[in-house]
Scaffold this active site. Structure first.
Site, PDB file in Angstrom:
ATOM      1  N   LYS A 106      18.831   0.767 -12.511  1.00  0.00           N
ATOM      2  CA  LYS A 106      18.692   0.338 -13.911  1.00  0.00           C
ATOM      3  C   LYS A 106      18.780  -1.172 -14.051  1.00  0.00           C
ATOM      4  CE  LYS A 106      20.120   4.540 -16.203  1.00  0.00           C
ATOM      5  NZ  LYS A 106      21.044   5.174 -17.133  1.00  0.00           N
ATOM      6  N   LYS A 108      12.378  11.820  -8.765  1.00  0.00           N
ATOM      7  CA  LYS A 108      12.747  12.799  -9.794  1.00  0.00           C
ATOM      8  C   LYS A 108      12.026  12.524 -11.114  1.00  0.00           C
ATOM      9  CE  LYS A 108      16.518  10.413 -11.886  1.00  0.00           C
ATOM     10  NZ  LYS A 108      17.672  10.311 -12.652  1.00  0.00           N
ATOM     11  N   LYS A 129      13.300  10.174 -17.717  1.00  0.00           N
ATOM     12  CA  LYS A 129      12.978   9.760 -19.081  1.00  0.00           C
ATOM     13  C   LYS A 129      12.421   8.346 -19.111  1.00  0.00           C
ATOM     14  CE  LYS A 129      17.006  11.913 -21.203  1.00  0.00           C
ATOM     15  NZ  LYS A 129      18.409  11.591 -21.448  1.00  0.00           N
TER      16      LYS A 129
HETATM   17  P1  TYM Z   1      20.861  11.955 -18.650  1.00  0.00           P
HETATM   18  O1  TYM Z   1      20.840  11.770 -20.122  1.00  0.00           O
HETATM   19  O2  TYM Z   1      20.040  11.033 -17.812  1.00  0.00           O
HETATM   20  O3  TYM Z   1      20.388  13.421 -18.291  1.00  0.00           O
HETATM   21  C1  TYM Z   1      20.948  14.573 -18.898  1.00  0.00           C
HETATM   22  C2  TYM Z   1      21.099  15.666 -17.862  1.00  0.00           C
HETATM   23  O4  TYM Z   1      19.831  15.997 -17.274  1.00  0.00           O
HETATM   24  C3  TYM Z   1      19.940  15.992 -15.856  1.00  0.00           C
HETATM   25  N1  TYM Z   1      18.642  15.559 -15.282  1.00  0.00           N
HETATM   26  C4  TYM Z   1      17.911  16.294 -14.432  1.00  0.00           C
HETATM   27  N2  TYM Z   1      18.109  17.507 -13.889  1.00  0.00           N
HETATM   28  C5  TYM Z   1      17.143  17.981 -13.046  1.00  0.00           C
HETATM   29  N3  TYM Z   1      16.010  17.301 -12.740  1.00  0.00           N
HETATM   30  C6  TYM Z   1      15.776  16.074 -13.256  1.00  0.00           C
HETATM   31  N4  TYM Z   1      14.654  15.424 -12.968  1.00  0.00           N
HETATM   32  C7  TYM Z   1      16.750  15.516 -14.148  1.00  0.00           C
HETATM   33  N5  TYM Z   1      16.822  14.355 -14.839  1.00  0.00           N
HETATM   34  C8  TYM Z   1      17.987  14.398 -15.526  1.00  0.00           C
HETATM   35  C9  TYM Z   1      21.046  14.983 -15.563  1.00  0.00           C
HETATM   36  O5  TYM Z   1      21.617  15.213 -14.290  1.00  0.00           O
HETATM   37  C10 TYM Z   1      22.015  15.255 -16.694  1.00  0.00           C
HETATM   38  O6  TYM Z   1      22.880  16.339 -16.363  1.00  0.00           O
HETATM   39  N6  TYM Z   1      25.149   9.878 -17.107  1.00  0.00           N
HETATM   40  C11 TYM Z   1      24.585  11.049 -17.761  1.00  0.00           C
HETATM   41  C12 TYM Z   1      25.137  11.305 -19.151  1.00  0.00           C
HETATM   42  C13 TYM Z   1      26.615  11.431 -19.235  1.00  0.00           C
HETATM   43  C14 TYM Z   1      27.404  12.517 -18.788  1.00  0.00           C
HETATM   44  C15 TYM Z   1      28.734  12.192 -19.137  1.00  0.00           C
HETATM   45  C16 TYM Z   1      27.091  13.713 -18.141  1.00  0.00           C
HETATM   46  C17 TYM Z   1      27.454  10.523 -19.807  1.00  0.00           C
HETATM   47  N7  TYM Z   1      28.730  10.988 -19.755  1.00  0.00           N
HETATM   48  C18 TYM Z   1      29.776  13.061 -18.826  1.00  0.00           C
HETATM   49  C19 TYM Z   1      28.149  14.557 -17.834  1.00  0.00           C
HETATM   50  C20 TYM Z   1      29.465  14.233 -18.175  1.00  0.00           C
HETATM   51  C21 TYM Z   1      23.080  10.826 -17.912  1.00  0.00           C
HETATM   52  O7  TYM Z   1      22.618   9.726 -17.961  1.00  0.00           O
HETATM   53  O8  TYM Z   1      22.358  11.978 -18.112  1.00  0.00           O
END
Ligand code: TYM
Length: 333
Positions: free
Chosen positions: A114, A194, A197
């Protein structure tokens, strides 16, 4: 309070939610609602660690909340709220930052990715500490996420253990829950990276709210390989294997079963089949989303924040006391 274990997870309100988020994380969120005390959060404080537009953020966090409801997060069974409305997350993050080594943060691959794209700042560097605080402020036992969050989850586990050994037993060591299949859905254009977004090319992903024709187009254009055989091999055939994963998850069929049926099917036909299965699978989510009323959703989120604040405040009283911040006069117990 119930005697169920607590599950916590979060999603960023940046960009739009895609089928990777859904298959890797959100389906588990929904499935775990009955067996756990479930707490889910739209992590808007995390979203401001990269350049953003406040007006767009305001809109996209409401849309994210609506999508969570549309996929089946049920406010009668789960606590759902915006992170920024529960200040205890940021308070605990500060406390945890004092026991976090810079080395651990420097090793975070998501920070490097990032920072290279959007530029670095202290918040982006400390992002995983806030994420640990999200989990620990609710004393969560389990965290359903995709496998790109493993490194962050490891830090949360380390911080939990370090806090407990330094100041006394306080936090459970949270366990990661990833689905057996779908933990890493790949880009449709470059199936060795992967689905994301933030990818500049929208053809790499399918969003939960994409129009049926857009979904069909995206799958038709999905990158495969130069063979003519449908079989599962993530190393040699990442594109076809990704499509098999997606089809299996949307049709609830096993990979073996699908390979048997489609083994000799031309790639073009197979891609149409996958596209149709996804159009069909997402259709109830689309209708649920467009049936939701913004004001009603806002009310749900305000109520969620009030409940989450009460809960987090209860947990923080004991954390503060352990650090010597007890509000009462007199000796520490
Ligand atoms: P974020 O918003 O990027 O993504 C949300 C969830 O989607 C999963 N994910 C995927 N799973 C499978 N294949 C993919 N290509 C893929 N892309 C995204 C992510 O693993 C996530 O579970 N840091 C986290 C948000 C967060 C969080 C937390 C999560 C902040 N605090 C506490 C758990 C607990 C994030 O950026 O997810």
């Amino acid at each position: 309070m119930s005697d169920k274990k607590t599950v916590f997870s979060g999603i960023q309100p940046t960009g739009d939610i895609h089928i990777g988020n859904y298959l890797g994380a959100l389906r588990n969120w929904v499935n775990l609602q009955d067996s756990y005390d479930a707490i889910y959060c739209v992590v808007d404080l995390h979203a401001i660690t990269v350049p953003f537009d406040p007006v767009a953020l305001h809109r996209s966090r409401l849309n994210t909340a609506k999508l969570l409801l549309a996929v089946g997060v049920d406010p009668a069974r789960s606590l759902l709220y915006f992170q920024s409305q529960v200040p205890q997350h940021a308070e605990l993050s500060w406390m945890l930052s004092t026991i976090t080594s810079l080395g651990a943060l420097n090793r975070m691959t998501q920070f490097k990715e990032k920072a290279n794209k959007a530029g670095e700042n202290l918040g982006l560097f400390a992002y995983p500490v806030l994420m640990a605080a999200d989990i620990l402020v609710h004393k969560a036992h389990a965290v359903p996420v995709g496998d790109d969050q493993t490194q962050h989850l490891e830090l949360a586990r380390d911080l939990s253990e370090r806090f407990n050994s330094r100041y006394g037993e306080e936090f459970p060591v949270p366990e990661q829950i990833t689905p057996e299949m779908g933990a890493r859905i790949m880009s449709l254009k470059n199936p060795t990276t992967k689905m994301s977004k933030s990818d500049e090319d929208p053809n790499t992903r399918v969003l939960l709210l994409d129009e049926p024709d857009t979904i069909r187009k995206r799958f038709k254009a999905a990158v495969t390989d130069s063979e003519r055989e449908i079989r599962y091999d993530r190393e040699e055939k990442p594109g076809i294997s990704n499509l098999l994963d997606i089809l299996a998850l949307f049709t609830q069929r096993s990979i073996d079963d699908l390979v048997e049926e489609y083994h000799d099917t031309p790639y073009g036909h197979f891609k149409v089949t996958v596209g149709e299965a996804v159009v069909e699978g997402l259709s109830p989510i689309r209708s649920a989303f467009y049936g939701l009323d913004d004001e009603e959703v806002t009310r749900i989120m305000v109520k969620g924040a009030l409940d989450a604040r009460t809960r987090a405040e209860g947990e923080m009283a004991s954390v503060r006391k352990k650090l010597g911040f007890d509000a009462r006069l007199g000796q520490r117990a």
